[in-house]
Design a protein around this motif. Sequence first.
Motif, PDB file in Angstrom:
ATOM      1  N   GLU A 102       6.710   3.446  17.636  1.00 56.12           N
ATOM      2  CA  GLU A 102       6.487   1.518  17.290  1.00 56.12           C
ATOM      3  C   GLU A 102       8.388   1.191  17.225  1.00 56.12           C
ATOM      4  O   GLU A 102       8.573  -0.690  17.955  1.00 56.12           O
ATOM      5  N   ARG A 132       8.755   0.694  20.945  1.00 57.05           N
ATOM      6  CA  ARG A 132       7.969  -0.627  22.101  1.00 57.05           C
ATOM      7  C   ARG A 132       8.519  -1.186  21.343  1.00 57.05           C
ATOM      8  O   ARG A 132       8.876  -2.444  22.312  1.00 57.05           O
ATOM      9  N   MET A 133       8.915  -1.371  20.560  1.00 56.89           N
ATOM     10  CA  MET A 133       9.482  -2.963  19.510  1.00 56.89           C
ATOM     11  C   MET A 133      10.867  -3.154  19.925  1.00 56.89           C
ATOM     12  O   MET A 133      10.710  -4.684  20.906  1.00 56.89           O
ATOM     13  N   GLN A 172      11.356  -2.977  23.464  1.00 56.04           N
ATOM     14  CA  GLN A 172      10.931  -3.689  24.276  1.00 56.04           C
ATOM     15  C   GLN A 172      10.707  -4.499  24.427  1.00 56.04           C
ATOM     16  O   GLN A 172      10.477  -5.981  25.602  1.00 56.04           O
ATOM     17  N   HIS A 173      10.479  -5.632  23.600  1.00 57.32           N
ATOM     18  CA  HIS A 173       9.833  -6.646  23.861  1.00 57.32           C
ATOM     19  C   HIS A 173      11.070  -7.785  22.863  1.00 57.32           C
ATOM     20  O   HIS A 173      10.323  -8.956  23.027  1.00 57.32           O
ATOM     21  N   MET A 174      11.840  -7.519  22.130  1.00 49.84           N
ATOM     22  CA  MET A 174      13.254  -8.080  22.023  1.00 49.84           C
ATOM     23  C   MET A 174      13.380  -9.059  22.796  1.00 49.84           C
ATOM     24  O   MET A 174      14.150  -8.391  23.647  1.00 49.84           O
ATOM     25  N   PRO A 175      13.898  -9.713  22.756  1.00 50.11           N
ATOM     26  CA  PRO A 175      14.509 -10.971  23.801  1.00 50.11           C
ATOM     27  C   PRO A 175      16.010 -10.509  23.761  1.00 50.11           C
ATOM     28  O   PRO A 175      16.487 -11.877  22.839  1.00 50.11           O
TER      29      PRO A 175
END
Length: 56
Positions: A25, A28-29, A31-34
């Motif tokens: 998790e 995966r998280m 990879q989504h952080m700006p």
Amino acid sequence: MYKRANQLKLEDFVFPYGELDADNEWVRMAQHMPWDAIEEKYAALFVDNGHPTHPV
């Protein structure tokens, strides 16, 4: 602000105890952080006084 040109991605880092699970998790998280937007706001908190900061 100090920024390494060869910054590794989290999933490319070699850990001495094995590899990170791509389904983890936290992986995966990340990879989504700006990260670029976070870096820009973080860098604005520092002044250029000769002491480099570390990137997010």
